[in-house]
Design a protein around this motif. Sequence first.
Motif, PDB file in Angstrom:
ATOM      1  N   ARG A   1     -15.458 -14.961  50.394  1.00  0.00           N
ATOM      2  CA  ARG A   1     -15.569 -13.468  51.326  1.00  0.00           C
ATOM      3  C   ARG A   1     -15.453 -12.388  50.365  1.00  0.00           C
ATOM      4  NH1 ARG A   1     -17.900 -15.625  54.966  1.00  0.00           N
ATOM      5  NH2 ARG A   1     -17.573 -17.795  54.431  1.00  0.00           N
ATOM      6  N   ALA A   2     -16.152 -11.347  50.839  1.00  0.00           N
ATOM      7  CA  ALA A   2     -15.961 -10.020  49.863  1.00  0.00           C
ATOM      8  C   ALA A   2     -14.842  -9.348  50.445  1.00  0.00           C
ATOM      9  CB  ALA A   2     -17.133  -9.495  50.054  1.00  0.00           C
ATOM     10  N   GLU A   3     -13.556  -9.759  49.760  1.00  0.00           N
ATOM     11  CA  GLU A   3     -12.293  -9.138  50.145  1.00  0.00           C
ATOM     12  C   GLU A   3     -11.442  -8.797  48.854  1.00  0.00           C
ATOM     13  OE1 GLU A   3     -11.481 -11.955  54.097  1.00  0.00           O
ATOM     14  OE2 GLU A   3     -10.674 -12.504  52.134  1.00  0.00           O
TER      15      GLU A   3
ATOM     16  N   ALA B   1     -13.876  -7.127  45.520  1.00  0.00           N
ATOM     17  CA  ALA B   1     -14.818  -7.300  46.724  1.00  0.00           C
ATOM     18  C   ALA B   1     -16.041  -7.070  46.260  1.00  0.00           C
ATOM     19  CB  ALA B   1     -14.429  -6.546  47.847  1.00  0.00           C
ATOM     20  N   GLN B   2     -16.238  -6.339  45.358  1.00  0.00           N
ATOM     21  CA  GLN B   2     -17.732  -5.859  45.049  1.00  0.00           C
ATOM     22  C   GLN B   2     -18.503  -6.902  44.237  1.00  0.00           C
ATOM     23  OE1 GLN B   2     -18.942  -1.775  43.838  1.00  0.00           O
ATOM     24  NE2 GLN B   2     -20.133  -2.625  42.047  1.00  0.00           N
TER      25      GLN B   2
ATOM     26  N   ASP C   1     -19.192  -9.508  46.920  1.00  0.00           N
ATOM     27  CA  ASP C   1     -20.212  -8.969  47.804  1.00  0.00           C
ATOM     28  C   ASP C   1     -21.585  -9.161  47.090  1.00  0.00           C
ATOM     29  OD1 ASP C   1     -20.797  -7.698  50.440  1.00  0.00           O
ATOM     30  OD2 ASP C   1     -21.800  -6.065  49.141  1.00  0.00           O
TER      31      ASP C   1
END
Length: 297
Positions: free
Chosen positions: A27-29, A33-34, A37
């Motif tokens: 997950r993008a967290e 995150a970048q 993502d």
Amino acid sequence: MSNSQFEKVLAETAGKVEAVLENLLPRAEGPEAQVLDAMRYATLGGGKRFRPFLACESARLFDVQDACALRVGAAIECIHTYSLVHDDLPCMDDDDLRRGQPTVHREYDEATAVLTGDALLTLAFEILADEDTHEDHRIRCKLVSRLAAASGGHGMVGGQMIDLASEGKDINIGSITRLQQLKTGALIAVSCEAGGILGRASPEALHALHAYAHDLGLAFQIADDLLDIEGETETIGKTAGKDQNAGKATFVSILGLERARAQARMLSDQAIKHLDPFDDRADMLRAAAQFVVDRQN
Ligand code: GRG
């Protein structure tokens, strides 16, 4: 089997692989995150999922559970996607469009695209090494080792190096065949082989699969060269005419359109012949050999 029947099954497998990838991609967290993502953007943003399809259909010959084959297919797709992200970079092919959307360095930035490729490459091996991929650690080890060999310096990366080094040079049919066997063929071959490894196939069966994949990979690449010339950017999802405009040596530039088309058909027929030892469970692989030379994207 008609091409539309085949494309329906290909799309069904693609849907299953995407569901597996959706779960396996982080997950993008968090502060990182970048890149997470961008991994999702690159991997979940389209593609035929042809290599996972080959892994699943080869595994079917040996009654392997779908869930295992899909995980292996997802791992191979991560490597394939990494190669596309890096290939599109300004230091390589410098492309703005991939799978009908902006390339990763265009959507994010160059450093993120490099890291995205790196993270997808390593994720592939994390997936293969997990017990959910196969209960037997020897099978997992074999998958890791074969996929690493197919992707590395004597495989896909090596092919890319030869390709870059050949720019502007006159190369002959033998050299382009070797280049493409490494650059595109090695990953296609290991996709077929992986199904056999999962299913503990006999050396004879593995040999037949390998021979099939060899001819299939070359036919696939010739079709790709033909699409570069004859395809439309909207249909193929990447910039059409790139190789031709760059004056790159391809099967088509060396053989001409008609001979290249005939060569692709001959390789496709030969690939189908290699499947003679298998029963009708290999029909989808037979149809795949037909599909690669008829495809429009
Ligand atoms: C950068 C290490 C590194 C390797 C790059 C495979 C590759 C090597 C570059 C891709 C360049 C390219 C367009 C090659 C032609 C054959 C090919 C791999 C086409 C794309 O594969 P498809 O048609 O694409 O399966 P989709 O989007 O359907 O997954």
